[in-house]
Design an enzyme around this catalytic site. Structure first.
Site, short mmCIF file in Angstrom:
data_model
loop_
_atom_site.label_atom_id
_atom_site.label_comp_id
_atom_site.label_asym_id
_atom_site.label_seq_id
_atom_site.Cartn_x
_atom_site.Cartn_y
_atom_site.Cartn_z
N HIS A 56 -1.82 3.01 1.96
CA HIS A 56 -0.36 3.02 2.05
C HIS A 56 0.10 4.46 2.25
CE1 HIS A 56 -1.68 3.24 -2.13
NE2 HIS A 56 -0.61 3.99 -2.38
N LEU A 57 1.14 4.59 3.02
CA LEU A 57 1.67 5.90 3.35
C LEU A 57 2.88 6.19 2.45
CD1 LEU A 57 1.89 7.18 6.92
CD2 LEU A 57 3.69 7.71 5.34
#
Length: 165
Positions: free
Chosen positions: A122-123
């Site tokens: 996940h960013l």
């Protein structure tokens, strides 16, 4: 070297974790229809964005592919492109809603790199303001957020709906 301490994150570290095999937290949120309860602010074809429940700063978003992968190289070109496009839209929405002075944007891949949910990349999109590190977390073990997460999510959701895709 200066160190940034984030003692408010201990809540997340000590929180009970689901048993292995149930899929990641992000997989369960991706499959849920309750975007408000899960703080989801946008859904696209291959990824979605949500507020971090244990944020480093107000407005801390995460952009997540629906498909659970741990490695950047495991994303398809479509997933990778949409991940960055949604990140771009999130930055624009955060600028309009929260007026930050800058951003930290990045991935923590693997436990050694600080990934809390290492099985599902996940960013992170963290808005930053001049002076956003102050005495409260250091002396009072307290992080001050300017508004409730649900209110921030609603404002970002509305701003994202107004942006072109």
């Amino acid at each position: 070297m200066e160190w940034l301490h984030a003692p408010w994150r201990i809540q997340y570290i000590l929180a009970p974790k689901p048993p292995p095999g149930d899929g990641s937290l992000f997989t369960r949120i991706a499959q849920s229809n309750d975007d408000e309860a899960n703080l989801v602010v946008a859904r696209e074809r291959s990824c979605f964005a949500l507020l971090n429940r244990y944020p480093y700063n107000g407005g801390h978003l995460m952009v997540v592919p629906y498909r659970q992968v741990a490695e950047l190289g495991d994303l398809t070109l479509e997933e990778l492109t949409e991940l960055m496009q949604l990140t771009q839209r999130c930055v624009t929405a955060l600028k309009r809603v929260m007026n930050p002075d800058g951003f930290n944007i990045g991935l923590n891949l693997g436990r050694a790199a600080g990934a809390g949910i290492e099985e599902h990349l996940h960013l992170h999109v963290v808005p930053r303001w001049y002076g956003d590190t102050n005495f409260m977390p250091v002396l009072a073990d307290t992080k001050v957020l300017p508004e409730a997460l649900q209110e921030t999510a609603a404002r970002l959701r509305a701003a994202l709906q107004m942006l072109p895709r």
